[in-house]
Design a protein around this motif. Structure first.
Motif, PDB file in Angstrom:
ATOM      1  N   VAL A  20       5.723  -4.656 -13.880  1.00 47.61           N
ATOM      2  CA  VAL A  20       5.769  -3.756 -12.894  1.00 47.61           C
ATOM      3  C   VAL A  20       4.694  -4.612 -11.930  1.00 47.61           C
ATOM      4  CG1 VAL A  20       5.128  -1.258 -12.046  1.00 47.61           C
ATOM      5  CG2 VAL A  20       6.124  -1.832 -14.235  1.00 47.61           C
ATOM      6  N   LEU A  21       4.954  -4.463 -10.506  1.00 45.65           N
ATOM      7  CA  LEU A  21       3.966  -4.938  -9.703  1.00 45.65           C
ATOM      8  C   LEU A  21       3.697  -3.829  -8.596  1.00 45.65           C
ATOM      9  CD1 LEU A  21       2.637  -7.513  -8.268  1.00 45.65           C
ATOM     10  CD2 LEU A  21       4.692  -7.606  -6.783  1.00 45.65           C
ATOM     11  N   TYR A  22       2.463  -3.513  -8.594  1.00 48.13           N
ATOM     12  CA  TYR A  22       1.855  -2.674  -7.540  1.00 48.13           C
ATOM     13  C   TYR A  22       1.244  -3.317  -6.567  1.00 48.13           C
ATOM     14  CZ  TYR A  22       1.749   1.057 -11.072  1.00 48.13           C
ATOM     15  OH  TYR A  22       2.284   2.313 -11.835  1.00 48.13           O
ATOM     16  N   ILE A  23       1.450  -2.930  -5.270  1.00 47.80           N
ATOM     17  CA  ILE A  23       0.912  -3.595  -4.167  1.00 47.80           C
ATOM     18  C   ILE A  23       0.041  -2.259  -3.396  1.00 47.80           C
ATOM     19  CG2 ILE A  23       1.438  -4.653  -1.673  1.00 47.80           C
ATOM     20  CD1 ILE A  23       4.118  -5.748  -3.093  1.00 47.80           C
ATOM     21  N   VAL A  24      -1.089  -2.693  -3.288  1.00 47.57           N
ATOM     22  CA  VAL A  24      -1.901  -1.327  -2.836  1.00 47.57           C
ATOM     23  C   VAL A  24      -2.786  -1.982  -1.715  1.00 47.57           C
ATOM     24  CG1 VAL A  24      -3.446   0.482  -3.694  1.00 47.57           C
ATOM     25  CG2 VAL A  24      -2.037  -0.738  -5.276  1.00 47.57           C
ATOM     26  N   GLU A  25      -2.960  -1.177  -0.610  1.00 48.02           N
ATOM     27  CA  GLU A  25      -3.856  -1.536   0.356  1.00 48.02           C
ATOM     28  C   GLU A  25      -5.013  -0.624   0.526  1.00 48.02           C
ATOM     29  OE1 GLU A  25      -6.114  -0.747   3.929  1.00 48.02           O
ATOM     30  OE2 GLU A  25      -4.283   0.457   3.499  1.00 48.02           O
ATOM     31  N   SER A  26      -4.800   0.690   0.221  1.00 51.67           N
ATOM     32  CA  SER A  26      -5.797   1.669   0.412  1.00 51.67           C
ATOM     33  C   SER A  26      -6.500   1.633  -1.055  1.00 51.67           C
ATOM     34  CB  SER A  26      -5.236   2.961   0.747  1.00 51.67           C
ATOM     35  OG  SER A  26      -6.154   4.111   0.862  1.00 51.67           O
ATOM     36  N   PHE A  27      -7.284   0.756  -1.368  1.00 51.49           N
ATOM     37  CA  PHE A  27      -7.744   0.682  -2.797  1.00 51.49           C
ATOM     38  C   PHE A  27      -9.059   1.325  -2.707  1.00 51.49           C
ATOM     39  CE2 PHE A  27      -8.760  -2.093  -6.646  1.00 51.49           C
ATOM     40  CZ  PHE A  27      -7.628  -1.712  -7.345  1.00 51.49           C
ATOM     41  N   SER A  28      -9.050   2.745  -2.565  1.00 49.40           N
ATOM     42  CA  SER A  28     -10.411   3.545  -2.489  1.00 49.40           C
ATOM     43  C   SER A  28      -9.919   4.986  -2.803  1.00 49.40           C
ATOM     44  CB  SER A  28     -10.977   3.362  -1.239  1.00 49.40           C
ATOM     45  OG  SER A  28     -10.386   3.907  -0.294  1.00 49.40           O
ATOM     46  N   THR A  29     -10.817   5.950  -2.885  1.00 45.10           N
ATOM     47  CA  THR A  29     -10.782   7.323  -2.991  1.00 45.10           C
ATOM     48  C   THR A  29      -9.519   7.649  -4.038  1.00 45.10           C
ATOM     49  OG1 THR A  29      -9.530   7.490  -0.767  1.00 45.10           O
ATOM     50  CG2 THR A  29     -12.104   7.774  -0.929  1.00 45.10           C
ATOM     51  N   GLY A  30      -8.612   8.680  -3.388  1.00 41.68           N
ATOM     52  CA  GLY A  30      -7.740   9.203  -4.257  1.00 41.68           C
ATOM     53  C   GLY A  30      -6.292   8.384  -4.652  1.00 41.68           C
ATOM     54  N   VAL A  31      -6.038   7.393  -3.773  1.00 42.13           N
ATOM     55  CA  VAL A  31      -4.943   6.458  -4.110  1.00 42.13           C
ATOM     56  C   VAL A  31      -5.413   5.547  -4.976  1.00 42.13           C
ATOM     57  CG1 VAL A  31      -3.680   4.504  -3.058  1.00 42.13           C
ATOM     58  CG2 VAL A  31      -4.262   6.386  -1.675  1.00 42.13           C
ATOM     59  N   TYR A  32      -6.671   5.041  -5.059  1.00 48.91           N
ATOM     60  CA  TYR A  32      -7.361   4.367  -6.211  1.00 48.91           C
ATOM     61  C   TYR A  32      -7.162   5.010  -7.428  1.00 48.91           C
ATOM     62  CZ  TYR A  32     -10.556   1.934  -9.270  1.00 48.91           C
ATOM     63  OH  TYR A  32     -10.997   1.569 -10.478  1.00 48.91           O
ATOM     64  N   ALA A  33      -7.616   6.044  -7.285  1.00 52.96           N
ATOM     65  CA  ALA A  33      -7.923   6.839  -8.675  1.00 52.96           C
ATOM     66  C   ALA A  33      -6.321   7.131  -9.445  1.00 52.96           C
ATOM     67  CB  ALA A  33      -8.389   8.507  -8.426  1.00 52.96           C
ATOM     68  N   ILE A  34      -5.435   7.376  -8.521  1.00 51.12           N
ATOM     69  CA  ILE A  34      -4.002   7.647  -8.947  1.00 51.12           C
ATOM     70  C   ILE A  34      -3.530   6.347  -9.549  1.00 51.12           C
ATOM     71  CG2 ILE A  34      -1.816   8.111  -8.296  1.00 51.12           C
ATOM     72  CD1 ILE A  34      -3.380  10.472  -8.587  1.00 51.12           C
ATOM     73  N   VAL A  35      -3.534   5.235  -8.789  1.00 51.91           N
ATOM     74  CA  VAL A  35      -3.054   3.891  -9.179  1.00 51.91           C
ATOM     75  C   VAL A  35      -3.932   3.398 -10.337  1.00 51.91           C
ATOM     76  CG1 VAL A  35      -2.980   1.424  -8.623  1.00 51.91           C
ATOM     77  CG2 VAL A  35      -2.286   3.141  -6.835  1.00 51.91           C
ATOM     78  N   ARG A  36      -5.241   3.666 -10.498  1.00 52.41           N
ATOM     79  CA  ARG A  36      -5.851   3.187 -11.703  1.00 52.41           C
ATOM     80  C   ARG A  36      -5.379   4.064 -12.838  1.00 52.41           C
ATOM     81  NH1 ARG A  36     -11.239   6.073 -11.098  1.00 52.41           N
ATOM     82  NH2 ARG A  36      -9.522   7.806 -11.736  1.00 52.41           N
ATOM     83  N   ASP A  37      -5.157   5.351 -12.657  1.00 51.28           N
ATOM     84  CA  ASP A  37      -4.874   6.214 -13.909  1.00 51.28           C
ATOM     85  C   ASP A  37      -3.365   5.825 -14.271  1.00 51.28           C
ATOM     86  OD1 ASP A  37      -7.372   7.187 -13.919  1.00 51.28           O
ATOM     87  OD2 ASP A  37      -6.735   9.095 -13.237  1.00 51.28           O
ATOM     88  N   ILE A  38      -2.634   5.677 -13.583  1.00 54.14           N
ATOM     89  CA  ILE A  38      -1.008   5.446 -13.925  1.00 54.14           C
ATOM     90  C   ILE A  38      -1.191   3.950 -14.680  1.00 54.14           C
ATOM     91  CG2 ILE A  38       1.184   4.903 -13.214  1.00 54.14           C
ATOM     92  CD1 ILE A  38       0.485   6.387 -10.534  1.00 54.14           C
ATOM     93  N   ALA A  39      -1.813   3.145 -14.203  1.00 50.05           N
ATOM     94  CA  ALA A  39      -1.534   1.600 -14.745  1.00 50.05           C
ATOM     95  C   ALA A  39      -2.445   1.615 -16.008  1.00 50.05           C
ATOM     96  CB  ALA A  39      -2.448   0.622 -13.811  1.00 50.05           C
ATOM     97  N   CYS A  40      -3.614   2.197 -15.935  1.00 53.65           N
ATOM     98  CA  CYS A  40      -4.341   2.337 -17.549  1.00 53.65           C
ATOM     99  C   CYS A  40      -3.662   3.077 -18.647  1.00 53.65           C
ATOM    100  CB  CYS A  40      -5.670   2.818 -17.097  1.00 53.65           C
ATOM    101  SG  CYS A  40      -6.646   1.794 -16.211  1.00 53.65           S
ATOM    102  N   ALA A  41      -2.774   3.943 -18.147  1.00 54.16           N
ATOM    103  CA  ALA A  41      -2.246   5.028 -19.061  1.00 54.16           C
ATOM    104  C   ALA A  41      -0.647   4.506 -19.433  1.00 54.16           C
ATOM    105  CB  ALA A  41      -1.988   6.392 -18.472  1.00 54.16           C
TER     106      ALA A  41
END
Length: 362
Positions: free
Chosen positions: A15-36
């Motif tokens: 899975v490749l994630y491409i994330v420009e807005s790497f902060s606040t809510g977007v970061y939290a969601i990306v982090r939690d999905i990826a880690c889980a």
């Protein structure tokens, strides 16, 4: 050695994630999905930009064997050409099974970067469409909407909306839309026994989206109340009321603890996808007063799980906040209803199961 069906099943989904807005809510969601995501089934590579409010500990947060981080600047116009080139080269080298774009800029840059010869599922989570912005004129919003439609024709992507309200707007672009509600790790909020302190809190980047000028006006109209803004941002200087304290950037655990202790949580946003900050405040059992916009109204039923107000009117916010100040019983009733709603409908476990099914189906 023969390549058996069992070996094929054991192959990890890349899975490749491409994330420009790497902060606040977007970061939290990306982090939690990826880690889980199941590390035995998924390999996750994240191409990310950085902002002034990106968390300093993001590398530690995402330090998992199945996750790899690569920094690619993509925040400003002058960085776009190099970003597209770098993303394209990475796609060719990594050869992902799935590409998931997070935020509007990544939604465009990522699709421009995908080589024509690459035929894999592309998913796009806008986390709040840019054409819903209220800090720009109608002409600019039309340009943003047109760009969304053009890039969808150029390279199709399935839009993954983070709320049903966002899904409605996504269908202005394509009918290929799936809703997976935003979520939080509800295990952090299993206890609701935190002693309440007499301050009114909000959490987020001090930017036009969060409408800090309205927050300031509310504070000015309520000089006997203490207000707390957890976060920082380019419009910090607009928070001039003497009864406002700004924390600056703090660790997420500290932010959550401050929200848990607040008397009331308010959200003055002009546009949202589905705000993680409100999810956390609701899960903590706080009484919430929020602007009546997409994302907020997907979470809050007015008069049941919180209070909704017109997005531009300080007087309306003040009136609804005073309702809560005058009644501890009402605060607890709405707070408990809010927490029950989040626990039932917005858990990390349920959302990650949906993402795993999505990525496996390809």
């Amino acid at each position: 050695m023969l390549y058996t069906d069992a070996m094929a099943e054991a192959k990890k989904v890349k899975v490749l994630y491409i994330v420009e807005s790497f902060s606040t809510g977007v970061y939290a969601i990306v982090r939690d999905i990826a880690c889980a995501l199941d590390p035995d089934s998924f390999e996750v590579h994240i191409l990310h930009s950085l902002r002034d409010d990106s968390p300093s500990g993001y590398e530690e947060d995402l330090n998992r064997e199945h996750i790899q981080l690569t920094y690619i600047p993509m925040g400003s116009v002058k960085e776009y050409p190099k970003a597209v080139k770098a993303i394209r080269e990475y796609i060719i080298e990594f050869s992902p099974d799935v590409i998931h774009l997070h935020s509007s800029k990544a939604g465009v840059l990522g699709r421009l970067a995908v080589p024509k010869k690459v035929h894999v599922p592309i998913f796009y989570s806008p986390h709040g469409f840019s054409f819903l912005r209220e800090d720009v004129g109608a002409g600019k919003r039309l340009i943003f909407l047109t760009l969304e439609r053009v890039i969808q024709v150029y390279r199709k992507a399935r839009i993954i909306a983070v709320s049903e309200g966002e899904a409605v707007h996504a269908r202005r672009i394509t009918q290929d839309v799936l809703t997976i509600n935003n979520f939080i790790d509800t295990s952090q909020f299993e206890s609701r026994e935190t002693e309440e302190e007499e301050y009114i809190v909000t959490c987020g980047r001090i930017s036009p989206q969060k409408q800090p000028t309205l927050f300031n006006e509310i504070a000015l109209q309520m000089p006997d109340q203490q207000f707390l803004w957890i976060g920082d941002g380019p419009l910090r200087d607009t928070l001039t009321a003497e009864n406002i304290t700004v924390t600056g950037l703090v660790p997420r655990t500290e932010a959550i603890e401050k929200v848990k202790k607040a008397m009331i949580y308010i959200q003055t946003s002009l546009w949202e996808g589905m705000p993680v900050s409100i999810l956390e405040a609701m899960a903590a059992g706080r009484a919430v007063v929020a602007s009546d916009i997409v994302g907020n109204r997907d979470l809050i039923t007015d008069g049941v799980t919180g209070n909704l107000c017109e997005a531009h009117h300080a007087d309306a916010f003040v009136e609804r906040i005073k309702e809560f100040i005058s009644s501890e019983k009402l605060r607890k009733e709405r707070g408990n209803a809010a927490a029950d709603h989040v626990m039932k409908n917005h858990s990390l476990k349920s959302a990650v199961a949906s993402y795993e099914r999505l990525y496996r189906l390809k």
